[in-house]
Design an enzyme around this catalytic site. Structure first.
Site, PDB file in Angstrom:
ATOM      1  N   GLU A  44     -20.083 -23.155  10.968  1.00 56.51           N
ATOM      2  CA  GLU A  44     -18.783 -23.717  11.350  1.00 56.51           C
ATOM      3  C   GLU A  44     -17.982 -22.722  12.194  1.00 56.51           C
ATOM      4  O   GLU A  44     -17.272 -23.122  13.126  1.00 56.51           O
ATOM      5  CB  GLU A  44     -17.988 -24.130  10.110  1.00 56.51           C
ATOM      6  CG  GLU A  44     -18.711 -25.118   9.199  1.00 56.51           C
ATOM      7  CD  GLU A  44     -19.246 -26.343   9.921  1.00 56.51           C
ATOM      8  OE1 GLU A  44     -18.628 -26.801  10.905  1.00 56.51           O
ATOM      9  OE2 GLU A  44     -20.312 -26.841   9.509  1.00 56.51           O
ATOM     10  N   ALA A  54     -19.629 -29.421   5.997  1.00 54.73           N
ATOM     11  CA  ALA A  54     -18.370 -28.783   6.391  1.00 54.73           C
ATOM     12  C   ALA A  54     -17.982 -29.327   7.755  1.00 54.73           C
ATOM     13  O   ALA A  54     -18.733 -30.046   8.407  1.00 54.73           O
ATOM     14  CB  ALA A  54     -18.530 -27.260   6.445  1.00 54.73           C
ATOM     15  N   HIS A  57     -19.200 -22.773  15.759  1.00 51.51           N
ATOM     16  CA  HIS A  57     -18.746 -23.968  16.480  1.00 51.51           C
ATOM     17  C   HIS A  57     -17.465 -23.697  17.287  1.00 51.51           C
ATOM     18  O   HIS A  57     -17.158 -24.465  18.196  1.00 51.51           O
ATOM     19  CB  HIS A  57     -18.461 -25.103  15.498  1.00 51.51           C
ATOM     20  CG  HIS A  57     -19.586 -26.076  15.342  1.00 51.51           C
ATOM     21  ND1 HIS A  57     -20.293 -26.595  16.398  1.00 51.51           N
ATOM     22  CD2 HIS A  57     -20.121 -26.654  14.225  1.00 51.51           C
ATOM     23  CE1 HIS A  57     -21.207 -27.441  15.957  1.00 51.51           C
ATOM     24  NE2 HIS A  57     -21.136 -27.492  14.642  1.00 51.51           N
TER      25      HIS A  57
END
Length: 859
Positions: free
Chosen positions: A285, A249, A288
């Site tokens: 993700e 991803a 992040h």
């Protein structure tokens, strides 16, 4: 379709921190990155003036250089118009087409395949206005980074959307998506009361499989607020599932793009492991957004700054959502099976690499998984509250910046008033350190002494946190609870006074450092291992002790020197674990019964013989299964009855996952007993019943995995189950990937011929990374047939890599990693592997990605 025009207007200002080289006068040229194999420059303007090639700028492979004299000060508007063909982009880097949609992948160096730009992570800019326009019928959904500020109809049946991201970001986080997509929607209210719109997109037929991803996203957002005080910062958060994707991803700001394998999940198509991966990668993700987006890397050598830190965060998240003990075991199993192997080969590198030809080759287990272990050591040394203080200071200092691993270490040190200079050596040291230990007990003084000695590829000692506890040798009572020893010298002795009797040490609890722990003699004390496997209060080390007992027995079998004493200890530990009905964590019980993997065992072999290793492991497995056949079957039946009594509702809570995991381990042992025709029939019947009664993909795959390796009297059941699984898949891409993989991993003697035949199957293609990995990478992991002494496995892989490199260098280079460890095998196998590497190295053309891996493998 066919051509895409991309217009870029950017304000260019001189870098105030730039210092020209000594003796250089005048204006400084501006160098933009661009891949001329993908990008065709149509026009270039500065403040409305057309620039002239040769006079104002020059084009060279990989770059466009604008003369400083053509750039007015103090700022100017630089406009470029380029043409690209995303339909032909099989590398899946930059803008490309995946099925019915267009999408981008810009990390690490994809943006330069879309336009000319300073494509480096420390060049952070506000992408103030991104306008996307496409045919309205085929691409009604137009997505970009940040917030949607405008949308509507354009000319000739086209639609447009304008997106704006207020946060500065490097070009690798840029993203657009255009397609005819379905979605599910939800909202999340942040701790400060702000409502965020959430939406997860996929192809329309997959919308029913998006709910778990949405739930995982909301759990991630809440967890990051609770654990680190980090709120989401935009008005909306979008996720898009893409079938053709090189990675897992991508954390593009406000618009995450995911491989479908890490978004789509329902009981009929996803196993428990798939559900866990969806939750973990969704979390990764999202996390992040702060550790990677708000604070990013100064350069790609610092990649572990964002990836190691974020992997640690997603591991902690997954542990908190399920079982921390189970998660730790799973993570260490993965680290040893993959990263330790990487450390032992020619691609070994520190978590902060010192050089690269293609950055794509350093999205590795070392940078990610070992990088996460380095972050975990901060957490161990400083304790969680000290780690949180360091994180707070890190964001306070560097929010909106592009920084280094040293900046992170400085924040941790300054926030806690400690010196972490020596700890910084972890960032520059390749390979897996070894810690050896010896101990003695002074009964007169009641003092236990533990001597630790470290060896590594560092010229100077590392700072290694070694967590330890002591258990009374007579009673099993924990007399010294877990404490952290700071091993900072080449050799240190630690004393534990005030003891009333001899003790058994439990060393490296919770795997407190990514090292190999061995005794000074090189041989473990089986009696101490059996003691710890039964009594250790640390869940990880209790499991670890059992694994070491299994390992000792397997290697004794391999060497033809089996010890009856070791066998007794293994049988005692196995029987006790199997009979334990009081456990509250079935997954721990399942892992305690499971033998170490072949890849983990191989790490303890000086010269690896995969065929002999499989034979030895299989012999131990079958011996245990025969010894406990009655008990295994009784436990299996008990688990089956319990699941039937619970009803058909599918659940993915820790208890339900654990029950399925344990029952499937029992099935695996029972199906290993198949020497005679009668045993083959019994095993096939059991696996078939398990397959046919399965209420979800987890149990179905466990049964199919057992059946896929059956021959003799089980061959007919095997073929029927494989055909039934294929028919039931009804074209579902992710389910078909499982069908390819289970066959590539089978133990059948003709597995290579079967894999070759599957490459001709109408559902197989090299152009889709998931499908390619499901068959080719899976076969390369099937060590015994891949490393067959004929060398045919190596030849098949090299032939496939040579074709794949023309399509997708990122994938070809990763698969080539299976050939570069040739020095770890016997001379005959090693020379055959080396010959295939030499054949690949002589290819013309060859991608930078593949060339780097192959050339390092031949050094």
């Amino acid at each position: 379709d066919g051509k895409t025009a991309l217009t870029s207007s950017m304000t260019v200002v001189p870098n105030p921190d730039f210092e020209p080289a000594a003796g250089v006068d005048g204006d400084t040229d501006l160098v933009l990155d661009g891949d001329e194999t993908s990008v065709k420059l149509l026009s270039l303007k500065v403040d409305g003036r057309d620039l002239v090639e040769g006079e104002d700028y020059t084009l060279a492979p990989g770059s466009l250089t604008i003369k400083g004299s053509s750039l007015p000060s103090p700022s100017c508007l630089l406009e470029t118009v380029v043409e690209i063909v995303p339909e032909d982009n099989t590398q899946l880097s930059g803008l490309y087409k995946s099925g019915p949609m267009y999408c981008t992948q810009c990390e690490a160096m994809g943006f330069r395949r879309m336009t000319y730009y300073p494509d480096r992570p420390d060049n952070m800019a506000v992408f103030e206005r991104v306008r996307i326009e496409a045919d309205g019928e085929n691409y009604p959904v137009l997505l970009g980074n940040g917030n949607l500020v405008e949308s509507g109809d354009a000319d000739e049946g086209r639609k447009y959307a304008v997106w704006s991201d207020p946060f500065p970001k490097p070009s690798y986080l840029f993203c657009i998506v255009a397609g005819n997509l379905g979605s599910i929607k939800d909202t999340f209210t942040t701790a400060s009361g702000r409502e965020v719109h959430l939406e997860v997109f996929s192809e329309a037929e997959n919308v029913s499989k998006l709910s778990y991803a949405m739930d995982s996203l909301k759990r991630s957002m809440k967890w990051d607020e609770d654990k680190f005080g980090l709120e989401y910062d935009l008005d909306l958060y979008n996720i898009v599932a893409v079938n053709d994707f090189n990675m897992g991803a991508m954390e593009n700001k406000g618009l995450n793009v995911f491989n479908t394998a890490y978004v789509l999940a329902d009981p009929a198509t996803a196993s428990d492991v798939d559900y866990e991966r969806v939750e973990g990668v969704i979390g990764h993700e999202y996390f992040h957004n702060w550790t990677g987006n708000r604070v990013t890397c100064r350069d790609w050598f610092q990649l572990t700054l964002k990836e190691g830190l974020t992997v640690f965060r997603d591991q902690e998240f997954s542990g908190d959502m399920g079982s921390n003990a189970v998660k730790r075991i799973e993570d260490v199993r993965g680290l040893r099976g993959r990263q330790f192997n990487e450390d032992a080969g020619p691609m070994s590198h520190p978590i902060r690499p010192e050089s690269y030809i293609s950055m794509d080759n350093f999205y590795t287990a070392t940078v990610y998984q070992k990088g996460a272990e380095v972050i975990r050591m901060y957490n161990t040394i400083l304790n969680p509250s000290g780690f949180r203080k360091g994180m707070d200071l890190y964001f306070e200092r560097h929010d909106g910046g592009a920084v280094t691993c040293d900046d992170f270490r400085a924040a941790m040190a300054d926030a806690n008033g400690v010196d972490l200079e020596q700890f910084g050596r972890w960032y520059s040291t390749p390979g897996t350190p070894t810690v050896t230990y010896t101990s003695e007990y002074d009964s007169d003084g009641g003092v236990f002494k533990l001597t630790l000695k470290q060896t590594s590829n560092s010229d100077d000692p590392l700072h290694i946190p070694v967590s330890i506890g002591l258990l009374d040798k007579e009673t099993g009572e924990e007399v010294v609870p877990t404490k952290v020893l700071d091993l900072k010298e080449g050799e240190q002795t630690f004393e534990f006074p005030g003891l009333k009797g001899d003790v058994v040490p439990s060393i490296l609890r919770d795997f407190s450092a990514p090292v190999k722990l061995v005794t000074t003699t090189g041989k473990d004390d089986d009696e101490a291992l059996a003691f710890l496997a039964a009594r250790d209060t640390d869940g990880f080390n209790r499991w670890e002790s059992g694994q070491k007992l299994f390992t000792a027995l397997i290697f004794q079998n391999l060497d033809g020197e089996q010890s009856e004493k070791t066998l007794d200890y293994v049988n005692e530990a196995f029987g006790r674990t199997l009979a334990d009905d009081s456990t509250s964590d079935y997954s721990i019980q399942a892992y305690a019964l499971t033998l170490p993997t072949e890849s983990t065992l191989a790490e303890d072999m000086e010269t690896v013989d995969p065929v002999a290793l499989r034979k030895a492991r299989g012999a131990v497995k079958q011996a245990i299964a025969r010894r406990f056949e009655k008990e295994l079957k009784a436990k299996y039946d008990q688990m089956t009855e319990g699941m039937v009594a619970d009803g058909p509702e599918f659940k993915v809570d820790a208890d339900s996952v654990g029950r399925r995991r344990l029952r499937n381990v029992l099935l695996d042992y029972l199906c290993s007993i198949r020497d005679t025709p009668e045993e083959q029939t019994t095993a096939a019947d059991l696996a078939t019943k398990h397959f046919e009664s399965a209420t979800g993909m987890t149990d179905k795959m466990a049964a199919l995995g057992a059946l896929a390796s059956m021959d003799g009297e089980g061959a007919e059941a095997r073929d029927k189950a494989l055909q039934k699984f294929y028919d039931d898949a009804n074209g579902d891409a992710l389910v078909l990937n499982k069908w390819f993989t289970v066959q590539a991993l089978s133990y059948l003697p003709d597995v290579l011929d079967r894999v070759k035949a599957l490459t001709k199957h109408p559902d197989f293609t090299l152009s889709n990374p998931n499908r390619c990995r499901s068959l080719i990478s899976a076969f390369a992991m099937n060590a015994a047939p891949f490393h067959d002494s004929s060398g045919e496995g190596y030849k098949f892989l090299a032939d496939t890599i040579s074709e794949l490199d023309k399509l997708n260098p990122q994938i070809s280079s990763r698969i080539a990693g299976s050939l570069i460890q040739w020095r770890r095998y016997d001379e005959e196998r090693g020379l055959l592997m080396k010959a295939e590497l030499e054949r690949l190295a002589s290819m013309k053309p060859i991608s930078d990605d593949l060339f780097e891996v192959v050339s390092r493998g031949l050094k």
